[in-house]
Every structure is written in C-alpha cells, then in structure tokens.
Design an enzyme around this catalytic site. Structure first.
Site, PDB file in Angstrom:
ATOM      1  N   ASP A   1     -37.925  -2.982  -2.279  1.00 27.77           N
ATOM      2  CA  ASP A   1     -38.843  -2.187  -1.432  1.00 27.77           C
ATOM      3  C   ASP A   1     -40.307  -2.634  -1.453  1.00 27.77           C
ATOM      4  O   ASP A   1     -41.208  -1.780  -1.528  1.00 27.77           O
ATOM      5  CB  ASP A   1     -38.763  -0.697  -1.840  1.00 27.77           C
ATOM      6  CG  ASP A   1     -37.405  -0.079  -1.594  1.00 27.77           C
ATOM      7  OD1 ASP A   1     -36.484  -0.790  -1.150  1.00 27.77           O
ATOM      8  OD2 ASP A   1     -37.251   1.131  -1.865  1.00 27.77           O
TER       9      ASP A   1
ATOM     10  N   LYS B   1     -31.435   0.848   2.944  1.00 32.08           N
ATOM     11  CA  LYS B   1     -30.942   2.084   2.321  1.00 32.08           C
ATOM     12  C   LYS B   1     -31.756   3.268   2.794  1.00 32.08           C
ATOM     13  O   LYS B   1     -32.908   3.122   3.189  1.00 32.08           O
ATOM     14  CB  LYS B   1     -30.982   1.954   0.794  1.00 32.08           C
ATOM     15  CG  LYS B   1     -32.362   1.657   0.282  1.00 32.08           C
ATOM     16  CD  LYS B   1     -32.352   1.383  -1.205  1.00 32.08           C
ATOM     17  CE  LYS B   1     -33.748   1.160  -1.703  1.00 32.08           C
ATOM     18  NZ  LYS B   1     -34.668   2.280  -1.432  1.00 32.08           N
TER      19      LYS B   1
ATOM     20  N   CYS C   1     -36.997   3.714  -7.132  1.00 32.52           N
ATOM     21  CA  CYS C   1     -35.957   2.796  -6.658  1.00 32.52           C
ATOM     22  C   CYS C   1     -35.603   1.700  -7.662  1.00 32.52           C
ATOM     23  O   CYS C   1     -34.436   1.332  -7.787  1.00 32.52           O
ATOM     24  CB  CYS C   1     -36.343   2.234  -5.296  1.00 32.52           C
ATOM     25  SG  CYS C   1     -36.287   3.534  -4.032  1.00 32.52           S
TER      26      CYS C   1
HETATM   27  C1  VGL Z   1     -39.010   5.094  -2.958  1.00 32.37           C
HETATM   28  C2  VGL Z   1     -39.591   7.293  -2.823  1.00 32.37           C
HETATM   29  C3  VGL Z   1     -39.025   7.391  -1.574  1.00 32.37           C
HETATM   30  C4  VGL Z   1     -39.031   3.814  -3.746  1.00 32.37           C
HETATM   31  C5  VGL Z   1     -38.419   5.171  -1.709  1.00 32.37           C
HETATM   32  O1  VGL Z   1     -38.894   2.722  -3.142  1.00 32.37           O
HETATM   33  O2  VGL Z   1     -39.200   3.887  -4.992  1.00 32.37           O
HETATM   34  N1  VGL Z   1     -39.584   6.150  -3.504  1.00 32.37           N
HETATM   35  N2  VGL Z   1     -38.439   6.318  -1.028  1.00 32.37           N
END
Ligand code: VGL
Ligand code: ZN
Length: 213
Positions: free
Chosen positions: A17, A115, A160
């Site tokens: 991410d 995701k 994540c």
């Molecule tokens: C994430 C919160 C919401 C992350 C993704 O990548 O850690 N955190 N969506």
C-alpha cells in the site's frame, strides 16, 4: 541480526500500500509515509521478485466513516464481521489517491494484489479480508510460484503490514518485516500491539540495514 542472503528462487518482496492517500497530504496520511519510498525502491532492486498490494475501495465503502451517519473517522463501528475502525474516504478505485506514490519504482512488480474492493468488507491483510475468512488468493499464488519467504515493507506498519505478516506466518510462510521500510498510523497504541502480535506469530522484525539489504 546477521545479513540475510536472498534466494531468488524462493524469496519475494511484498510492498504494501505505498499509495498517495497514505502519504503526506493524502486522505489517510500516515506520518512520514513517503519516507518508505527510497527504502522500498532500494529493496525493489535487490529482489528478483516483487509483488505489490493496493488498497482499492469502491465509493461508499463500509470502512469509510462517511458511510455511517453520525460517525467520525477513527471511531469504531460494529460490522457483521466484528469491530471495524472507520476511516476517512481513501484509496477510492481509479482516483489519484489510490495510485502508487509517483516515485515508487513499480515497473518491476510481477503481481499487484488489490484488496478492500468488496463494498461491505475491509481488508487489511494481503491474504484475508477483515472477516478473516474471505481469501485474496495470494497464498495460492505464492505457493504456485514456489515462494517460501516474504519480505514486507510499506504502509501502515500497524494495520496492513501487521495483518499481512501475521497471516503469512500462520499460513506457513517465513515472514520478515523490514521496519525501516514501514511507517505506522499508531492509533491508541496500535503500533506496540502490532509489534507484539507479529513477534508472537513468529515474524522476524528487522531493518534493511541490519539484514544487509
Ligand atoms: C490501511 C487503514 C485503512 C493500511 C488501509 O494500508 O494500513 N489502513 N486501509
Ligand atoms: Zn483502506
């Protein structure tokens, strides 16, 4: 931690991410999130096999506080699968916020696993959604490709990265988290809790420098 020797046949780097919305000025900015980019780019050069994850929500996703009248970001909500932190709208499919950081050297990536695309379920882990049952398919991909050890870097350490690391270890992969390539959101002690959970799961926490990478 002695230097780790990469085995090109069985090791893969999973970059979690590294997207604009998790970087400064993004919708869900992780403090100093952009600092992972140079570290990650160096790691990408060191690994023969690079996989990326991309948080990828439809508009109105149930993890967004905006989908719960009266709720504010970072409050909790009870969803059918359990307690869910509510987030600001972020990483909406096809928006600039969902794009990888401009400087991330993503060209080499062999797989991008998206995701969080099911409207009603969030997905922190690269392996399972937050109902802890719906698989993303990553474990099958890794096994089919013969990968045994995963090196993780990216955002956010306590969400994540943590969930991906713990699930990966539970599925029988050897997991190494390179902490200098990660940054945390750190909500109410979530970073300390994440480190404890990863350690308990048998995940190796180290840095790219300590590992000689
Ligand atoms: C994430 C919160 C919401 C992350 C993704 O990548 O850690 N955190 N969506
Ligand atoms: Zn998200």
């Amino acid at each position: 931690m002695p230097a780790i020797k990469i085995d090109d046949a069985t090791d893969a780097l999973l970059v979690v991410d590294v997207q604009n919305d998790f970087c400064p000025e993004g919708a869900l900015a992780v403090p100093k999130g952009d600092e992972v980019v140079p570290v990650t780019n160096r790691l990408i050069q060191r690994f023969a096999h690079v996989l990326l994850t991309q948080d990828w929500h439809p508009p109105g996703h149930r993890s967004f506080a905006s989908a719960h009248p009266g709720k504010k970001p970072f409050e909790n909500a009870e969803l059918p699968y359990g307690t869910q932190v509510l987030w600001p709208d972020h990483c909406v499919q096809g928006t600039e916020g969902a794009d990888f950081h401009w400087d991330l050297e993503q060209g080499k990536a062999e797989l991008i696993i998206r995701k969080g695309f099911r409207p009603g379920i969030d997905s922190y882990s690269a392996f399972f959604e937050n109902d802890r049952r719906t698989p993303t398919g990553l474990s099958g991909y890794l096994r089919t490709r013969g990968f045994k050890r995963l090196f993780l870097a990216g955002l956010a350490t306590d969400f994540c990265v943590n969930y991906s690391a713990v699930d990966g270890a539970a599925l029988g992969f050897e997991v190494v988290v390179l902490e200098d390539g990660c940054r945390a959101i750190d909500l109410a002690g979530s970073l300390a809790a994440a480190k404890e959970a990863m350690t308990k799961a048998g995940v190796t926490l180290t840095t790219s420098t300590a590992a000689g990478l």
